[in-house]
Scaffold this active site. Structure first.
Site, PDB file in Angstrom:
ATOM      1  N   LYS A 153      17.247  -3.530 -19.825  1.00 24.67           N
ATOM      2  CA  LYS A 153      18.676  -3.866 -19.919  1.00 24.67           C
ATOM      3  C   LYS A 153      18.889  -5.022 -18.942  1.00 24.67           C
ATOM      4  O   LYS A 153      19.170  -4.811 -17.774  1.00 24.67           O
ATOM      5  CB  LYS A 153      19.521  -2.642 -19.537  1.00 24.67           C
ATOM      6  N   GLU A 162      23.845  -9.161 -18.413  1.00 29.94           N
ATOM      7  CA  GLU A 162      24.612  -9.677 -19.559  1.00 29.94           C
ATOM      8  C   GLU A 162      25.071 -11.113 -19.328  1.00 29.94           C
ATOM      9  O   GLU A 162      25.614 -11.749 -20.225  1.00 29.94           O
ATOM     10  CB  GLU A 162      25.803  -8.749 -19.846  1.00 29.94           C
ATOM     11  N   CYS A 192      17.729 -13.179  -3.855  1.00 31.37           N
ATOM     12  CA  CYS A 192      17.759 -12.024  -2.948  1.00 31.37           C
ATOM     13  C   CYS A 192      16.923 -12.300  -1.703  1.00 31.37           C
ATOM     14  O   CYS A 192      17.024 -11.596  -0.713  1.00 31.37           O
ATOM     15  CB  CYS A 192      17.231 -10.791  -3.643  1.00 31.37           C
ATOM     16  N   GLU A 206      26.933  -9.835   1.998  1.00 28.18           N
ATOM     17  CA  GLU A 206      26.080 -10.714   1.203  1.00 28.18           C
ATOM     18  C   GLU A 206      26.999 -11.603   0.365  1.00 28.18           C
ATOM     19  O   GLU A 206      27.719 -11.109  -0.511  1.00 28.18           O
ATOM     20  CB  GLU A 206      25.173  -9.894   0.278  1.00 28.18           C
TER      21      GLU A 206
HETATM   22  P1  NAD Z   1      24.734  -6.441 -10.048  1.00 27.60           P
HETATM   23  O1  NAD Z   1      24.472  -5.279  -9.177  1.00 27.60           O
HETATM   24  O2  NAD Z   1      26.141  -6.847 -10.310  1.00 27.60           O
HETATM   25  O3  NAD Z   1      24.099  -6.196 -11.508  1.00 27.60           O
HETATM   26  C1  NAD Z   1      22.757  -5.757 -11.658  1.00 27.60           C
HETATM   27  C2  NAD Z   1      22.646  -4.983 -12.965  1.00 27.60           C
HETATM   28  O4  NAD Z   1      23.519  -3.853 -12.903  1.00 27.60           O
HETATM   29  C3  NAD Z   1      23.046  -5.786 -14.189  1.00 27.60           C
HETATM   30  O5  NAD Z   1      22.155  -5.489 -15.235  1.00 27.60           O
HETATM   31  C4  NAD Z   1      24.446  -5.301 -14.491  1.00 27.60           C
HETATM   32  O6  NAD Z   1      24.762  -5.324 -15.867  1.00 27.60           O
HETATM   33  C5  NAD Z   1      24.446  -3.873 -13.988  1.00 27.60           C
HETATM   34  N1  NAD Z   1      25.750  -3.442 -13.458  1.00 27.60           N
HETATM   35  C6  NAD Z   1      26.705  -4.230 -12.894  1.00 27.60           C
HETATM   36  N2  NAD Z   1      27.751  -3.473 -12.523  1.00 27.60           N
HETATM   37  C7  NAD Z   1      27.466  -2.196 -12.847  1.00 27.60           C
HETATM   38  C8  NAD Z   1      28.163  -0.946 -12.703  1.00 27.60           C
HETATM   39  N3  NAD Z   1      29.366  -0.891 -12.145  1.00 27.60           N
HETATM   40  N4  NAD Z   1      27.563   0.173 -13.136  1.00 27.60           N
HETATM   41  C9  NAD Z   1      26.338   0.109 -13.689  1.00 27.60           C
HETATM   42  N5  NAD Z   1      25.636  -1.033 -13.856  1.00 27.60           N
HETATM   43  C10 NAD Z   1      26.187  -2.175 -13.445  1.00 27.60           C
HETATM   44  O7  NAD Z   1      23.882  -7.659  -9.474  1.00 27.60           O
HETATM   45  P2  NAD Z   1      23.885  -9.176  -9.945  1.00 27.60           P
HETATM   46  O8  NAD Z   1      25.171  -9.809  -9.528  1.00 27.60           O
HETATM   47  O9  NAD Z   1      23.470  -9.291 -11.366  1.00 27.60           O
HETATM   48  O10 NAD Z   1      22.677  -9.754  -9.074  1.00 27.60           O
HETATM   49  C11 NAD Z   1      22.825 -10.172  -7.740  1.00 27.60           C
HETATM   50  C12 NAD Z   1      22.472  -9.073  -6.770  1.00 27.60           C
HETATM   51  O11 NAD Z   1      21.149  -8.633  -7.009  1.00 27.60           O
HETATM   52  C13 NAD Z   1      22.496  -9.527  -5.324  1.00 27.60           C
HETATM   53  O12 NAD Z   1      23.063  -8.514  -4.552  1.00 27.60           O
HETATM   54  C14 NAD Z   1      21.026  -9.715  -4.987  1.00 27.60           C
HETATM   55  O13 NAD Z   1      20.702  -9.609  -3.624  1.00 27.60           O
HETATM   56  C15 NAD Z   1      20.425  -8.606  -5.766  1.00 27.60           C
HETATM   57  N6  NAD Z   1      19.004  -8.840  -6.002  1.00 27.60           N
HETATM   58  C16 NAD Z   1      18.138  -8.092  -5.271  1.00 27.60           C
HETATM   59  C17 NAD Z   1      16.781  -8.298  -5.427  1.00 27.60           C
HETATM   60  C18 NAD Z   1      15.801  -7.498  -4.620  1.00 27.60           C
HETATM   61  O14 NAD Z   1      14.627  -7.615  -4.891  1.00 27.60           O
HETATM   62  N7  NAD Z   1      16.210  -6.693  -3.675  1.00 27.60           N
HETATM   63  C19 NAD Z   1      16.322  -9.255  -6.341  1.00 27.60           C
HETATM   64  C20 NAD Z   1      17.244  -9.984  -7.076  1.00 27.60           C
HETATM   65  C21 NAD Z   1      18.600  -9.768  -6.896  1.00 27.60           C
END
Ligand code: NAD
Length: 500
Positions: free
Chosen positions: A176, A179, A284, A385
């Site tokens: 998944k 989006e 990240c 962040e």
């Molecule tokens: P996000 O948490 O908003 O979304 C991640 C995933 O979760 C997506 O597939 C999204 O559709 C889903 N999602 C979003 N809101 C949700 C909810 N309320 N309930 C269930 N699922 C939900 O993250 P993002 O904005 O796509 O990515 C950026 C974040 O990811 C930053 O915080 C970054 O640090 C982190 N990140 C961490 C790593 C790591 O290795 N630790 C790597 C890449 C990105």
């Protein structure tokens, strides 16, 4: 009906339309315009993907690891041949510059290369004669149907941290992706099919919270790998674990670079520029905070300021661009609100990126690189962040004080020290409470054969992704004790003691 092309799902090795009628908008951040739509899955769509993955599981599990590995090797070749196609889609939907997107596909491809060693990775252990005519051994078996939920910032690389290792270990997989930039996932699915992957072994469903909640609740899913922000990671971990699923949930970050007074200033400033502003800070592993030790601060601020003035912000697919736009208009507004808060809190705004406009791309989600000095640990530009092109500089008198600042931060994903002193580097490496450490390396992303993962609020769960920790996550260990003997041995009522 959407007026834009709708990015489909991938179920049973073919493009599949959604049951759900909800669609999301996919933008080109460089123009600020919608370019595609994406179907957003409901619980029925998740059911369809799980049914497909469940059906495929017995056959894939029984496929010898060597044959799984050969499919992954072909997949790696196809990824290499299609690197530009995938990188172009990433640049278009995410906004990162093309060369950066190419690099991210390369790093993901290296995980496929690692997973192609499946027969070696899945070797168990064997102890001959743990008792008379008795041997003991362990075997590694797949967990079952695994799901991956991934963030927007690496739409190819992060899925590739998970899926090749899961498949190598004999699991089937449902991805998944975010989006916000879902197209690369469908290209990868097509390449897996072309590589010979059987139907149902790899599926893609797009969606938002509704899709994720259906994945978390689905009894047909055995394990979940998540990468994204910390609040969602925590929610995924607690919800999925309470359903008895195996979970690894990687969260957000605030990565510090500690700059010692003896560091090579030119090298350090160049390294920090790429680490802070590359991919508009949407990594990240981005360095978003510098702790300047002793008198390192003033010269560093000067060196960074002149480099920021020379940095070229441009549309992501334009040649020579150093930095593209951020991912959405909402994200841009959120970053600006943090810059406003930093100013209000009294930090020194050395370079202000808020008013940047790119001629011809006025509607694009651009934001200039921003630099704050004299930041203190209580300010929201430090505690939170921001995930944008905003770098904050704090000052510390000593290395010990700098390490204390890093360790007080709730996140523990990556960090780096810049120094010419082996002793300082060794103390830092030993004392710092962070999962990935760089020594004169600004973004210490581990190679595919090591594992990637942070500590503290940057990871919920026990195991990191890829490397041998990935193999551990995607396998269950079975320990077998066997006796083959021609001597009749009477059973007993006491606890068996084999070693006698
Ligand atoms: P996000 O948490 O908003 O979304 C991640 C995933 O979760 C997506 O597939 C999204 O559709 C889903 N999602 C979003 N809101 C949700 C909810 N309320 N309930 C269930 N699922 C939900 O993250 P993002 O904005 O796509 O990515 C950026 C974040 O990811 C930053 O915080 C970054 O640090 C982190 N990140 C961490 C790593 C790591 O290795 N630790 C790597 C890449 C990105």
């Amino acid at each position: 009906m959407s007026q834009f092309p709708v990015i489909p799902f991938w179920i049973d090795n073919r493009r599949a339309e959604a049951h759900s009628t909800r669609v999301g908008r996919v933008f080109n951040p460089s123009t600020g315009e919608q370019i595609r739509s994406v179907a957003l899955a409901d619980a029925t769509d998740i059911d369809r993907a799980v049914e497909s993955a469940r059906r495929a599981l017995p056959g894939w599990r029984a496929t010898p690891p060597l044959r799984r590995a050969r499919i992954l090797t072909r997949f790696r070749e196809l990824l290499e041949a299609n690197q530009k196609v995938i990188a172009t889609l990433i640049s278009e939907e995410h906004g990162k510059v093309f060369l950066d997107a190419m690099g991210s596909v390369q790093r993901g491809t290296e995980v496929v290369e690692f997973a192609s060693g499946a027969p070696h990775l899945l070797k168990g252990s064997f102890s001959e004669s743990v008792g008379r005519d008795v041997d003991a051994y362990s075997i590694l078996q797949p967990v079952g149907v695994c799901a991956g939920i991934t963030p927007f910032n690496f739409p190819a690389m992060v899925p590739l941290w998970m899926m090749p290792v899961a498949l190598a270990c004999g699991n089937t997989f449902i991805l998944k992706p975010s989006e916000k930039d879902p197209s690369p996932s469908i290209v990868m699915a097509e390449l897996l099919k072309d590589a010979g992957l059987p139907d149902g072994v790899f599926n893609v469903v797009h969606g938002d919270k509704e899709a994720v909640d259906a994945i978390l609740a689905h009894p047909g899913i055995d394990a979940i790998s998540f990468v994204g922000s910390t609040p969602i990671a925590k929610h995924i971990y607690t919800t999925a674990a309470s359903q008895g699923k195996r979970v690894q949930a990687l969260g957000g970050a605030k990565n510090h670079a500690v700059v010692m007074p003896d560091a090579d200033l030119t090298f350090t400033a160049d390294a920090i520029m790429g680490a802070a502003y590359g991919s508009a800070g949407e990594r990240c592993m981005a360095i978003s905070a510098v702790v300047a030790v002793g008198d390192a601060g003033d010269a560093l601020i000067e060196a960074l300021t002149s480099r920021i003035r020379a940095l070229r912000v441009a549309p992501s697919l334009e040649q020579g661009a150093d930095m593209g736009p951020v991912v959405t208009a909402e994200h841009r507004a959120r970053i600006i609100s943090y810059i406003d808060a930093g100013v209000a809190a009294g930090a020194a705004l050395v370079v202000d990126g808020r008013s940047l406009v790119i001629p011809g791309h006025e509607k694009g989600f651009f934001l200039g690189p921003t630099l704050f000095d004299r930041v203190t640990p209580g300010m929201s530009i430090y505690t939170d962040e921001i995930f944008g092109p905003v770098l904050v500089v704090l000052r510390a008198a000593t290395l010990v004080e700098a390490i204390a600042i890093v360790n007080s931060n709730p996140y523990g994903n990556g960090t780096a020290i810049f120094t010419r002193s082996g002793a300082a580097a060794r103390i830092f490496e030993h004392e710092v409470e962070v999962g990935m450490v760089g020594i004169n390396v600004p973004i210490p992303v581990p190679m595919a054969f090591y594992s990637f993962g942070g500590w503290k609020a940057s990871l919920f769960g026990d195991l990191h992704v890829h490397g041998m920790e990935g193999v551990k996550f995607y396998t269950r260990t079975k320990a077998v004790t066997r006796r083959w003997t021609e001597d009749p041995i009477a059973g007993g009522f006491h606890m068996p003691v084999l070693g006698r």
